[in-house]
Enzyme design. Structure first.
Site, PDB file in Angstrom:
ATOM      1  N   ASP A  49       1.085  -1.486  -0.230  1.00 22.80           N
ATOM      2  CA  ASP A  49      -0.013  -0.117  -0.202  1.00 22.80           C
ATOM      3  C   ASP A  49       0.958   1.621  -0.027  1.00 22.80           C
ATOM      4  OD1 ASP A  49      -2.808   1.482   0.828  1.00 22.80           O
ATOM      5  OD2 ASP A  49      -1.489   2.222   1.963  1.00 22.80           O
ATOM      6  N   HIS A 112      -7.987   9.537  -1.472  1.00 21.63           N
ATOM      7  CA  HIS A 112      -6.693   9.601  -0.343  1.00 21.63           C
ATOM      8  C   HIS A 112      -7.720  10.141   0.128  1.00 21.63           C
ATOM      9  CE1 HIS A 112      -2.823   9.120   0.887  1.00 21.63           C
ATOM     10  NE2 HIS A 112      -3.280   9.120   1.778  1.00 21.63           N
ATOM     11  N   LEU A 194      -1.697  -0.480  14.436  1.00 20.68           N
ATOM     12  CA  LEU A 194      -1.270  -0.458  15.965  1.00 20.68           C
ATOM     13  C   LEU A 194      -0.783   0.989  16.500  1.00 20.68           C
ATOM     14  CD1 LEU A 194       1.503  -2.202  14.537  1.00 20.68           C
ATOM     15  CD2 LEU A 194      -0.254  -3.369  15.720  1.00 20.68           C
ATOM     16  N   LYS A 234       3.362  -1.064   8.642  1.00 15.69           N
ATOM     17  CA  LYS A 234       3.951  -0.435   8.542  1.00 15.69           C
ATOM     18  C   LYS A 234       5.098  -0.172   9.129  1.00 15.69           C
ATOM     19  CE  LYS A 234       6.580   3.343   9.388  1.00 15.69           C
ATOM     20  NZ  LYS A 234       6.918   4.321   9.438  1.00 15.69           N
ATOM     21  N   SER A 235       6.354  -0.897   8.733  1.00  9.82           N
ATOM     22  CA  SER A 235       7.884  -1.038   9.712  1.00  9.82           C
ATOM     23  C   SER A 235       9.075  -1.443   8.427  1.00  9.82           C
ATOM     24  CB  SER A 235       8.119  -2.432  10.209  1.00  9.82           C
ATOM     25  OG  SER A 235       9.512  -2.810  11.059  1.00  9.82           O
ATOM     26  N   ARG A 240       9.958  -7.390  12.669  1.00  7.53           N
ATOM     27  CA  ARG A 240       9.021  -7.072  12.737  1.00  7.53           C
ATOM     28  C   ARG A 240       8.588  -6.813  11.935  1.00  7.53           C
ATOM     29  NH1 ARG A 240       9.761  -0.929  16.046  1.00  7.53           N
ATOM     30  NH2 ARG A 240      10.748  -1.606  18.104  1.00  7.53           N
ATOM     31  N   ASN A 244       5.012  -9.085  11.996  1.00  6.95           N
ATOM     32  CA  ASN A 244       3.951  -8.373  11.517  1.00  6.95           C
ATOM     33  C   ASN A 244       2.863  -9.635  11.081  1.00  6.95           C
ATOM     34  OD1 ASN A 244       3.870  -6.392  13.033  1.00  6.95           O
ATOM     35  ND2 ASN A 244       4.788  -4.868  11.880  1.00  6.95           N
TER      36      ASN A 244
END
Length: 279
Positions: A49, A112, A194, A234-235, A240, A244
């Site tokens: 994304d 958006h 998160l 996101k990371s 992670r 996730n």
């Protein structure tokens, strides 16, 4: 490594399905995005994304290309920014996103933000419908739309969004909006699933995580999955990124889900108010 075949998918209105766990690249610098996307795809993600305003569509495209995966195995989402919310600007903005991504079509394209003060989101939606009808994007949807915004575009075009991507996490659970989505057949997708880390120190989540031998982040992502929500954590940290996705080996009890539901609060919103944000 997590098997990609075990990641559940959610059916969208047009017959396509979207992986329920995707990889978000918000605030990832373009120069770091290709590596992050490559790591995510290696870990087993099959949904990426991005958005025009993130400034990293080129990095996303490079990461997908470097993976060597067939195009139809990666679900790619991008978004139309507020500066292109007009009838004549949508198609050029969409084509620029495709060019930066190095793709000939998108799987999902979203408005958006509605930016209601500009009064242009309905005409922009009509142009997204045209893009879909031309075969340039498989599914179309919106982001940060409130019920009134959804009603307006459906009334004007007769076309219901496949997805509404909104801020959603235990501290901001958006129950009324999610119920409206269910009534309309719209899939709920969570950005900041998160809570940008703000909820992860809560002792309720800590106790549930300890009970399952997982992290609080994994508990929250499992909560999203069991609610039927699509989530895009996101990371840029390899451990992670993998963790996730590793949320399929345990299940929250009804009591644990109820406890997490109880973390919702009136002041839980992190991002802008969609009724007031105009870019």
């Amino acid at each position: 490594m997590t098997s990609t075949t075990t990641v559940p998918a959610v059916a969208l209105r047009g017959g396509t399905s979207i992986p329920q766990l995707g990889f978000g690249v918000f605030q990832v610098p373009d120069g770091e995005t290709a590596q992050a996307v490559s790591l995510a795809l290696d870990a087993g993600y099959r949904s990426i994304d991005t958005a025009a305003v993130y400034g990293n569509e080129a990095g996303v495209g490079a990461g997908i290309a470097a993976s060597g995966l067939p195009r139809d195995e990666v679900f790619v989402t991008s978004k139309l920014w507020i500066d292109a919310l007009s009838r004549e600007a949508v198609r050029p903005a969409f084509e620029q996103s495709l060019e930066r991504l190095g793709l000939d079509r998108l799987d999902l394209y979203l408005i958006h933000w509605p930016a209601p003060g500009l009064g242009r989101y309905v005409e922009a939606w009509d142009e997204l419908v045209a893009l879909r009808d031309a075969g340039l994007v498989r599914e179309i949807g919106v982001s940060n739309f409130q019920p009134a915004h959804l009603d307006a575009i459906i009334a004007a075009t007769g076309v219901t969004p496949a997805v509404n991507q909104v801020e959603l996490h235990p501290a901001f659970a958006q129950r009324a909006l999610r119920e409206r989505h269910r009534e309309l057949g719209i899939v709920t997708e969570a950005w900041s699933p998160l809570g940008q880390g703000t909820v992860l120190g809560d002792p309720v989540l800590g106790a549930i995580a300890d009970a399952h031998g997982v992290t609080p982040a994994q508990v929250v992502l499992r909560w999203h999955l069991q609610a039927g929500t699509v989530a895009i954590p996101k990371s840029v940290t390899p451990a992670r990124i993998a963790a996730n996705l590793d949320v399929l080996g345990f299940e929250l009890s009804a009591e644990q889900v109820e406890a997490i539901d109880g973390l919702d609060r009136a002041d839980g919103r992190i991002g802008p108010d969609p009724d007031a944000f105009n870019g």
